[in-house]
Design an enzyme around this catalytic site. Sequence first.
Site, mmCIF file in Angstrom:
data_model
loop_
_atom_site.group_PDB
_atom_site.id
_atom_site.type_symbol
_atom_site.label_atom_id
_atom_site.label_comp_id
_atom_site.label_asym_id
_atom_site.label_seq_id
_atom_site.Cartn_x
_atom_site.Cartn_y
_atom_site.Cartn_z
ATOM 1 N N CYS A 2 0.842 -1.195 0.000
ATOM 2 C CA CYS A 2 0.000 0.000 0.000
ATOM 3 C C CYS A 2 0.880 1.248 0.000
ATOM 4 C CB CYS A 2 -0.944 0.099 1.185
ATOM 5 S SG CYS A 2 -2.043 -1.288 1.352
ATOM 6 N N ARG A 27 3.612 -0.026 -5.035
ATOM 7 C CA ARG A 27 3.409 -0.603 -3.704
ATOM 8 C C ARG A 27 2.078 -1.356 -3.587
ATOM 9 N NH1 ARG A 27 6.752 1.428 0.116
ATOM 10 N NH2 ARG A 27 5.279 0.800 1.717
ATOM 11 N N TRP A 76 -2.868 -2.593 -1.690
ATOM 12 C CA TRP A 76 -2.538 -3.990 -1.977
ATOM 13 C C TRP A 76 -3.256 -4.775 -0.889
ATOM 14 C CZ3 TRP A 76 -0.201 -8.174 0.399
ATOM 15 C CH2 TRP A 76 0.202 -9.211 -0.445
ATOM 16 N N ASN A 102 -1.258 1.986 5.915
ATOM 17 C CA ASN A 102 -0.413 0.962 5.296
ATOM 18 C C ASN A 102 0.108 0.085 6.425
ATOM 19 O OD1 ASN A 102 1.555 -0.479 3.869
ATOM 20 N ND2 ASN A 102 3.055 1.138 4.122
ATOM 21 N N GLY A 103 -0.031 -1.220 6.297
ATOM 22 C CA GLY A 103 0.445 -2.120 7.342
ATOM 23 C C GLY A 103 -0.615 -3.141 7.696
ATOM 24 N N GLU A 485 17.773 -16.721 -9.289
ATOM 25 C CA GLU A 485 17.294 -15.364 -9.571
ATOM 26 C C GLU A 485 16.611 -15.317 -10.946
ATOM 27 O OE1 GLU A 485 16.593 -12.896 -8.025
ATOM 28 O OE2 GLU A 485 16.606 -11.181 -9.359
ATOM 29 N N LYS A 489 12.733 -14.216 -11.608
ATOM 30 C CA LYS A 489 12.394 -13.120 -12.535
ATOM 31 C C LYS A 489 11.352 -13.596 -13.539
ATOM 32 C CE LYS A 489 13.505 -10.092 -11.201
ATOM 33 N NZ LYS A 489 14.269 -10.030 -9.993
ATOM 34 N N GLU A 492 7.835 -14.348 -11.905
ATOM 35 C CA GLU A 492 7.079 -13.250 -11.303
ATOM 36 C C GLU A 492 6.511 -12.277 -12.318
ATOM 37 O OE1 GLU A 492 9.208 -10.560 -8.667
ATOM 38 O OE2 GLU A 492 11.035 -10.791 -9.826
ATOM 39 N N HIS A 508 17.763 -36.517 -8.758
ATOM 40 C CA HIS A 508 17.119 -36.913 -7.499
ATOM 41 C C HIS A 508 15.620 -36.609 -7.491
ATOM 42 C CE1 HIS A 508 20.996 -37.927 -5.842
ATOM 43 N NE2 HIS A 508 21.442 -36.810 -6.392
ATOM 44 N N LYS A 607 5.942 -3.854 -4.297
ATOM 45 C CA LYS A 607 7.381 -3.613 -4.272
ATOM 46 C C LYS A 607 7.991 -3.870 -2.900
ATOM 47 C CE LYS A 607 11.278 -2.246 -6.007
ATOM 48 N NZ LYS A 607 11.984 -3.236 -6.830
#
Length: 612
Positions: A2, A27, A76, A102-103, A485, A489, A492, A508, A607
């Site tokens: 948010c 955000r 968000w 926000n939180g 990584e 990428k 996402e 395995h 983010k």
Amino acid sequence: MCGIVGFTGNKQAAPVLLDGLAKLEYRGYDSAGIAVRDGENETEVIKEKGKLRVLAEMTDNGKAVKGTCGIGHTRWATHGEPSAVNAHPHASDDGNVIAVHNGIIENFQEQREKLIKKGYAFHSQTDTEVAVKLIDYYYKKYSQLPIEAIARAMVRIRGSYALCVMFKDYPGEIYCARKDSPMIIGIADGESYVASDVPAILKYTRSVYYIGNMEIAKLEKGAVTFYNIDSEVIEKPLTEIKWDAESAEKGGYEHFMLKEIHEQPKVIRDTINSVVTDGRVHFDSVSLTDEEMQEIEQVYIVACGSAYHVGMDLQYVIEALTSLQVRVELASEFRYRKMTLHRKSIVIVISQSGETADTLAALREAKEQGIKTLGIVNVIGSSIAREADNVFYTLAGPEISVATTKAYSTQLVAGYLLALQFAKARNEIEEARYDALLAEINTIPEKVARILEDKERIQWFSNKLINVSDSFFIGRGIDYAIGMEGSLKLKEISYIHSEAYAAGELKHGPISLIENGTIVISVVTQTGLIEKTISNMVEVKSRGAKVMAVTTAGNYFLEDTAEFVCYVPKIESLFTGSLSVIPLQLLSYYVSIGKGYDVDKPRNLAKSVTVE
Ligand code: F6R
């Protein structure tokens, strides 16, 4: 998650709020809203589900909303689905208190039940509405003083919050409170601003205050007063932001992600230069002394997501250059492990935002055990930067695209310099090797630039991935860390299912998933391990996989096995990660835009993850 913005001054507030929210949309972007007050008149609240552009259209970019004092929010969702009802701002039924948040308020259920018994009704599923009504309750029950009402509510609320509140009886004023969620306050002539992050207000002012945990602020036109939880006035230093406003804009690129990928040579160079002068690494700014580095026996690297992948790479580098033992931990796991940390250790937390809830909690856990801490952080003044004993600032500048690229690259290079400095301080490296490695680090920016010049080949290859549903990244050692990584990428931003495996693990279990057409992307740069990884590539190829490889220039024999080979310039083996990650960033970018996705704002992500 948010984003929040607030403004009080003499100009129209709504366009300022919408402009600020646009800079914070990274955000959260499932709904947005503003509340604006025109003098003594009623406050107008406008909110809607969807991206900010929906709100912008409803208000003619804010021009249709009168008033010079207001608060805004881009959401968000945590509590309650994305909807107009759950969107912020939230208000008490009589409009006495209106707020954005926000939180996460952890005990919202318990507080909600108490308030229902006191006669309050709830219309949304959010925890924020509980905070609003709790403040309203204390305001009316006691002195009708905003600071006191907020302070009483803060004592009752458990969790994290950055709150901006407007009171009906106090036109032209905004009240802010903070615990563990980011918030900065900006000041200019006759104007005051509040926001979750610097880019939202950078256009208007560079003079900011960092509001601390459990502190409250009162914003009036051009004036801010800070209070502690006991409602006593406290002083705060004013800080000057050095970022230029342009670095938070797209600068001619189609997307922030592409711009940020291209900024890598410069920001890597800036980060190197921040600690290297006269051919030596100087850690004065990090304030970690040689004596402290000599005493350490164990390193814990703790982080989330891509920052964790940086740690995965660095463990190989640190262990190769020093006698230190390194453990890399996911912050979300580390914080709940009942683990007694080695007394002679350092906990290195890596975070772009400096606000990731799990990483911050891990840092606090280490501090509680009396262990020295070091933050590798990008955002100046962020919670981790403020709480870590030592800070190595990466100079990536504002990173807007949700998927990290340039912050990742600066974290990696900061880690190399740290490893080198550890080796030097502990007398574990010869002078000539130190010089040679530092010289190699200095070549990274120019080599990254060369890879970027050849991006059209990767764009061409990306077409082959548009219709695939599964992919695998394999590699050994540092190449495995880079595969992790690359895999993150890709998944996402292009929503292609992807897994990264240490190449030796294939047999395995995972090899049973390989069938005709499965994409396997192999990172093959580590001298001594190349032949072993090639064997794994052959194994998957013979089972129908389409194999792509990222390798170092000169390894042309990989073309016998891989359908597409991407070459990166030669560099010391320990630092190949900085180069081999670049084609993988580009590949993910092109696949995402090829599929028509919103590459800068992938679904379900935000983010900075300031909640657990
Ligand atoms: C992935 C990504 C995330 C972050 C993670 C940690 O592209 O950006 O995985 O790396 O959320 O964030 P920070 O570095 O802000 O702690």
